[in-house]
Design a protein around this motif. Structure first.
Motif, PDB file in Angstrom:
ATOM      1  N   GLU A  40       0.831  -1.202   0.000  1.00 18.99           N
ATOM      2  CA  GLU A  40       0.000   0.000   0.000  1.00 18.99           C
ATOM      3  C   GLU A  40       0.870   1.258   0.000  1.00 18.99           C
ATOM      4  O   GLU A  40       0.546   2.262  -0.655  1.00 18.99           O
ATOM      5  CB  GLU A  40      -0.936   0.001   1.213  1.00 18.99           C
ATOM      6  CG  GLU A  40      -1.706   1.295   1.441  1.00 18.99           C
ATOM      7  CD  GLU A  40      -2.732   1.603   0.361  1.00 18.99           C
ATOM      8  OE1 GLU A  40      -3.369   2.671   0.439  1.00 18.99           O
ATOM      9  OE2 GLU A  40      -2.899   0.794  -0.576  1.00 18.99           O
ATOM     10  N   SER A  75       0.710   4.206  -3.062  1.00 21.27           N
ATOM     11  CA  SER A  75       0.510   5.618  -2.773  1.00 21.27           C
ATOM     12  C   SER A  75       1.687   6.459  -3.243  1.00 21.27           C
ATOM     13  O   SER A  75       1.505   7.537  -3.829  1.00 21.27           O
ATOM     14  CB  SER A  75       0.293   5.799  -1.268  1.00 21.27           C
ATOM     15  OG  SER A  75       0.252   7.160  -0.913  1.00 21.27           O
ATOM     16  N   ALA A  98      -5.190  10.077  -5.407  1.00 27.18           N
ATOM     17  CA  ALA A  98      -4.979   8.639  -5.240  1.00 27.18           C
ATOM     18  C   ALA A  98      -3.948   8.359  -4.158  1.00 27.18           C
ATOM     19  O   ALA A  98      -4.048   7.374  -3.430  1.00 27.18           O
ATOM     20  CB  ALA A  98      -4.542   8.012  -6.560  1.00 27.18           C
ATOM     21  N   ARG A 147      -5.605   8.393  -0.832  1.00 26.90           N
ATOM     22  CA  ARG A 147      -6.693   7.429  -0.673  1.00 26.90           C
ATOM     23  C   ARG A 147      -6.156   6.106  -0.118  1.00 26.90           C
ATOM     24  O   ARG A 147      -5.114   5.620  -0.552  1.00 26.90           O
ATOM     25  CB  ARG A 147      -7.362   7.193  -2.025  1.00 26.90           C
ATOM     26  CG  ARG A 147      -8.613   6.340  -1.959  1.00 26.90           C
ATOM     27  CD  ARG A 147      -9.336   6.363  -3.290  1.00 26.90           C
ATOM     28  NE  ARG A 147      -8.533   5.848  -4.385  1.00 26.90           N
ATOM     29  CZ  ARG A 147      -8.176   6.552  -5.464  1.00 26.90           C
ATOM     30  NH1 ARG A 147      -8.540   7.819  -5.575  1.00 26.90           N
ATOM     31  NH2 ARG A 147      -7.457   5.998  -6.427  1.00 26.90           N
ATOM     32  N   GLU A 170      -6.384   2.227   0.064  1.00 28.37           N
ATOM     33  CA  GLU A 170      -6.952   1.153  -0.730  1.00 28.37           C
ATOM     34  C   GLU A 170      -6.649  -0.224  -0.151  1.00 28.37           C
ATOM     35  O   GLU A 170      -6.799  -1.233  -0.831  1.00 28.37           O
ATOM     36  CB  GLU A 170      -6.426   1.234  -2.163  1.00 28.37           C
ATOM     37  CG  GLU A 170      -6.862   2.499  -2.896  1.00 28.37           C
ATOM     38  CD  GLU A 170      -6.458   2.515  -4.355  1.00 28.37           C
ATOM     39  OE1 GLU A 170      -5.885   1.502  -4.813  1.00 28.37           O
ATOM     40  OE2 GLU A 170      -6.726   3.516  -5.029  1.00 28.37           O
TER      41      GLU A 170
END
Length: 486
Positions: free
Chosen positions: A380, A384, A395, A398, A400
């Protein structure tokens, strides 16, 4: 000009190759520099050790998309790979894809990172100046320019020393030939080194647990072995975890295994042991903490954690927490005094940023000295970071990643079935140096610090005096569990 330069990724382990995959999806040009002669070099150093986390949490989404056209599929998602299997069955196929292979340089050890014609003192034009990355290979020393740098080189090659002060213990350097840092292959390649020997294992994490479990297995067939376990914590109760109450099933099983070995007297346990010096004597190697001395041994295994190698960044402006040596914004989220694998939330480019724009330490290296790194969290991170480098900050901010409630640890577990759990009153006193009152009745209490374990806490919450292993209780309350400490 800088847009035409590559993004240099340092390290071709799981997180480094994932960074390359995400950069490619963003239209960026990665160049991966790996110090080892094969991808996953650090994984291969503990290739015999099985992981806590199953395959489904050990692969990166962008990497899987890159592998799909080759016909590769994830091995049994519920299976638990060893470090070697992860390197062989995932990283090697990923590195061989047409997208990654020409962008990977093996045997290239990065020695320094700076800004072109800007030392760390120079402000003017700093952010507009490309990075310079120096590396060494078999042909000599080289320098490349980059528009961004992602360091996913890990920490495995920089273990913490044995001394409790953070410095090597007195005598540690002189005894280097008898010390293994990390997890030796006790039942395989390193068997002859430990068979029939007296071995001291220092450390209280799951690396120590794996070594202790393997040494105990070896001792069943090799006479004359003695296993000494030294740990800085004053109690092994919290170290062993929650047993059947542990929400990470395999971690709980390993804790039960070690608790059982302690109860059986298979280990000599020294709690609260703060090593300050090692001495070679006629009887063997003796570890000392002030006036306290451990039994003499022939070999030492150091599982005292790792620290980041920050030497390549002498000319780079990093903002690191003074304690954890993690990025300052990330440190409060991963401080081991406050968090476990289950309470560290996903994070990305914002928390990993430094005063030096477009430079990121990711993966285990981003955690500094904190031990609770999650491999899925590393994936992750680089998703990013790749978005941020490409300019997509929506994004990048965010989240995810969705983890199970307690997270997924990269630490390892033993394959064999755990023996019976430690008895309520802890290890046999004759085998404890100094005496310890641990292994009470199961996992640690959830909230009541006065309770010694889960069972004791449950009893207290029900109005009873506990199981009798902690604070004294009236006879009527103890009667139903009189056998607990009998």
């Amino acid at each position: 000009m800088q847009k035409q330069l590559p993004v240099i990724v340092i390290g071709a382990g799981p997180v480094g190759l994932a960074a390359a995959a995400h950069l490619l999806e963003r239209g960026e040009e990665p160049l991966v520099l790996e110090a080892g002669e094969r991808v996953g070099a650090n994984l291969r150093r503990w290739s015999h050790v099985r992981m806590f986390s199953p395959w489904e949490f050990n692969v990166d989404t962008a990497s899987v998309r890159l592998l799909a056209p080759t016909g590769w599929t994830v091995p049994d998602p519920a299976g638990f790979p060893t470090g070697g299997e992860l390197a062989r069955d995932y990283l090697e196929p990923l590195a061989a894809t047409p997208a990654i292979a020409p962008r990977l340089r093996l045997g290239a050890r990065v020695t320094a990172v700076s800004r072109h014609q800007r030392d760390r003192m120079k402000d003017a034009g700093r952010a507009q100046s490309p990075f310079v990355v120096r590396y060494e290979d078999a042909r000599g020393e080289h320098e490349l320019q980059a528009r961004a740098v992602i360091d996913a080189s890990g920490t495995y090659l920089t273990p913490n020393p044995l001394g409790a002060s953070g410095l090597p213990a007195l005598g540690e350097a002189a005894l280097a030939a008898n010390i293994h840092y990390g997890i030796p292959d006790v039942l395989g390649a390193d068997r002859a080194r430990y068979a029939g020997r007296r071995v001291l294992v220092l450390g209280s994490g799951h690396s120590a647990f794996n070594v202790l479990a393997d040494l105990a297995t070896l001792a069943r067939t090799e006479p004359g072995m003695q296993i000494v376990w030294g740990l800085r914590r004053g109690s092994i109760q919290r170290v062993l975890g929650g047993g059947d109450h542990d929400q990470l099933r395999e971690r709980g099983r390993l804790g039960k295994l070690i608790g059982g070995l302690v109860e059986q007297g298979a280990l000599v346990v020294a709690t609260g042991f703060l090593l300050d010096r090692l001495e070679r004597t006629a009887e063997g190697i003796v570890g000392r903490a002030g006036e306290v001395a451990l039994p003499p041994v022939d070999e030492i295994v150091a599982t005292t954690g790792f620290r980041p190698d920050l030497r390549p960044y002498a000319e780079i402006r990093l903002d690191l927490d003074p304690g954890t040596q993690a990025p300052r914004a990330l440190a409060p989220l991963i401080d081991p005094n406050q968090h476990s694998c289950g309470s560290v939330r996903p994070h990305g480019a914002v928390e990993l940023s430094h005063p030096e724009p477009d430079l990121y330490l990711v993966g285990m290296k981003s955690y500094g000295r904190a031990p609770t790194f999650l491999l899925a969290t590393g994936y992750e991170q680089v998703r990013s970071v790749a978005a941020a480098i490409a300019g997509d900050w929506e994004a990048a901010r965010r989240v995810e990643l969705v983890l199970p409630e307690t997270g997924v640890c990269i630490t390892q577990f033993a394959d064999e079935e755990a023996p019976a759990a430690a008895s309520c009153c802890g290890p046999k006193p004759a085998q404890v140096v100094p005496a310890a009152k641990d292994g009470c009745c199961g996992g640690p209490p959830k909230a009541d610090d006065a309770a010694c374990c889960v069972r004791d806490e449950i009893a207290r919450n029900a109005g009873a005096g506990g199981c009798g292993c902690s604070a004294p209780a009236p006879a009527p309350a103890r009667a139903p569990v009189a056998a607990c400490c009998g």
